[in-house]
Enzyme design. Sequence first.
Site, mmCIF file in Angstrom:
data_model
loop_
_atom_site.group_PDB
_atom_site.id
_atom_site.type_symbol
_atom_site.label_atom_id
_atom_site.label_comp_id
_atom_site.label_asym_id
_atom_site.label_seq_id
_atom_site.Cartn_x
_atom_site.Cartn_y
_atom_site.Cartn_z
ATOM 1 C CB THR A 39 -0.877 0.010 1.266
ATOM 2 O OG1 THR A 39 -1.587 -1.221 1.320
ATOM 3 C CG2 THR A 39 -1.852 1.171 1.241
ATOM 4 C CD GLU A 40 -1.285 5.329 -0.700
ATOM 5 O OE1 GLU A 40 -0.589 6.120 -1.354
ATOM 6 O OE2 GLU A 40 -2.497 5.161 -0.884
ATOM 7 C CG LEU A 41 4.957 2.608 -4.190
ATOM 8 C CD1 LEU A 41 5.849 3.470 -5.083
ATOM 9 C CD2 LEU A 41 5.017 1.162 -4.671
#
Lengths: 403, 430
Positions: free
Chosen positions: A145-147
Amino acid sequence: MLHIVFYFQVHQPFRLRRYRLTEIGNLGNYFDEELNKNIINKISEKCYLPANNLLLDLIEKYDGTFKVSFSITGTLIEQLRQYRPDVLDSFRALAKSGGVEFLGETYHHSLSSLFDEDEFLEQVRMHSQLMEDQFGVKPTTFRNTELIYNNKISDLVSELPQFKIILTEGADKILKWRSPLYAYKTYTKKHLLLLKYYRLSDDIAFRFSDKGWVEHPLNVGKFVDWIMNLPMIENTGKKLYLNLFMDYETFGEHQWSDTGIFEFMKHLPEHILKKKFVCFNWPCETEDSLNYEPEALSIPDPISWADTERDLSAWLSNSMQWNSMKTFYKLLDEIKARGRTDLLDAARKLSTSDLYYYMCTKYFQDGDVHKYFSPYSTPEDAYIYFMHVLTDMEKKLEEQTWP
Amino acid sequence: MRILMLSWEFPPVMTGGLGMACYGMTKALLSMGIEVDLIIPTNEEVYFPLRKPEDADLMPVVFTDPLKKKKFGKKINIHSLVEGAKYLDMAYFTTGRRTFKEIWREEILEGIKNTTSLEFLFDILSKDGPFFPEVRNYTAKAVNIAKQLNYDLIHAHDWLTYPAASLIKTLSDKPWISHIHSTEFDRAGGAGDSRIHNIEYMGMHLCDKIIAVSGYTSNIIMEKYMADRNKIKIVHNAFVVEEAGKPKKRIFKEPTVAFIGRITLQKGPDYFLKVARKVLQKEKKVRFIMAGKGDMERGIIHHSASMGMGTKFLFSGYLSRQELESILSAADIFVMPSVSEPFGIAPLEAMSYGTVAIISKQSGVAEIIENAYKVDFWDIDRIVSIILDLIKNPEKLKQMSQSSVEEVTKIQWKEAARKIFDVYSECLKN
């Protein structure tokens, strides 16, 4: 040789209703179905359908040499299934085209990697299963998630042996003097790491239509020049990877169609493929193309692709976010401990990171971005109504026994 | 007897207890045969001629500018009129290139011989700040309307209407009663806005009689504003109970403690938060609700979240009248830790729902209520021990709840209206 790796994040959360305090215990619906439906319809028309059609054309036109990758969340697939099966079909058509790699992530686009390891592994497994069911593929590349990434996350991903590669942000604070164009390895050397080249990625994703930007308007010629002038001089024959990672909604939603974003994307492949030593690649092909032993990077503190800080502060920087997040994971634990599978689905939808992002109180430039994405007028409102939903769920947990 | 009543709130236009109090006393006065011409902040030049008790609900309206009436027809929406008034600013006074000063000279002061004493009022009103544009608007309008009406005396509620009352008195030479529902000392919790103090001071000294809503307020009036003791009459507010002792509708099965009111310094929300934290350290099965809005809301939300109370301390966000009633009904205990509360009608409302009230001694309502716990707002430990005691003794809670309902039913506006009538009579005798 420079490999251009496109990865698009395709995600929509289940947005919550303004769940009133007086509704607690009324067995109401937590989710704003009207709003979610409208947003899915709007984004389908403005982005998903035209962008999918464009990519499909490009993939067919360039006969397998134009490649992209997608990470599609479970929360979006569920909403597409409900509201826009035609859009889901168009993603399936892309899967069939053979030009797309599908990446693995948490089904609910959650921050579970930070709070609940078992839940994290479970959500990643759920997502992989979904990719297989929907598109007939088994993801071998992982993006959190979100890197969000640190060493601990690479340890966690090691428990899922199908994943060979992890994508994350090419944050300055981890790279220091290094270039994001090289492939790296995780600190245990178990996985390859590909790092987002944030300057060129954000030129497309954020600055494309910014009239205050000195490079505006951005055209394909200029962009390809920048690519060709990347510091490849230091390249001693080593394979380089230009990782262009962005939200899929960049096309037509964050950057409207009239900014020329679709035209830009339409002409990019022909300009790139004309050049020598440049090609498109999927993340999963990295290992085969590598011609050197990548350096291992140790990243103890979590990084992400969000905001200027590139850290967790978009979701975890104030007391509201911490209290709601901790209360949520405690509740999730309790739901599992009591075997209340009837509550699990709704509970997991509350793990989606966006719901905590709406509570962010950071200001200046990033505050604007947060406001753009939030359905609430203030972060406090987002918190108040989220807590009402959690309370309602707590009540259901206490009052009924299952089955 | 006809009263010209000047008020800032009247149902359905209200933000606090003032509107409820005005409504209750007006209805009771109407039942006694007293007639009332009411002027409240509206967008258009209108007043409300109230003649019968039911008029307090029907709100018949008269346009003093016949041209405007055509635009609206007979039926007007009070909501829209007053909503409009909120957003009016200096623009109202500068249309047609006329400044506030010109209007003040040509219209408001028309017919007033000695204007020098009113110059300072003009100076204060010309300045900007919260409420000031609205007060200017109200003043100009009320004076214009009053010129066309016949009445025996002026009854003005709180400082927002005192500039108008002072001018109307100067024009008509009728007796003026200042009704004090709150002072700047209560609202600001300290020095406050000196311009508002000036207006309050003027209102208390130029008027013929002062009605204070409590002994507590009467003391502030004497001590801080040095008003003449003989001019002051204390008339406690009452409360219109529609249906007392309705069965409670719980939201939580756990004991529920509520704070209901504006989340501002005056109401002591920070004390409520500290109480909640201490109670939860000793007893986990309690829910706390903070219902209302206000300038301290944001700070209290962040502070409460940092205490890690999970879902034990909840906020309502914006809430409707109906939701407020649901919360009153759902609560077992109501806490009003006001730092300074001239009267405080909320505990009476809570009690009518059988909710046990813990109220600040620094309040007017504490003077008339027997069946409530009276505490110093800062005495967190005492409030905590009362709550824990009630939670551990449900029988005691139940008993207290019943006697709360019984007591609050007995508080009637009739008696208060009788006292107000006495003040009127005294004024007219002189």
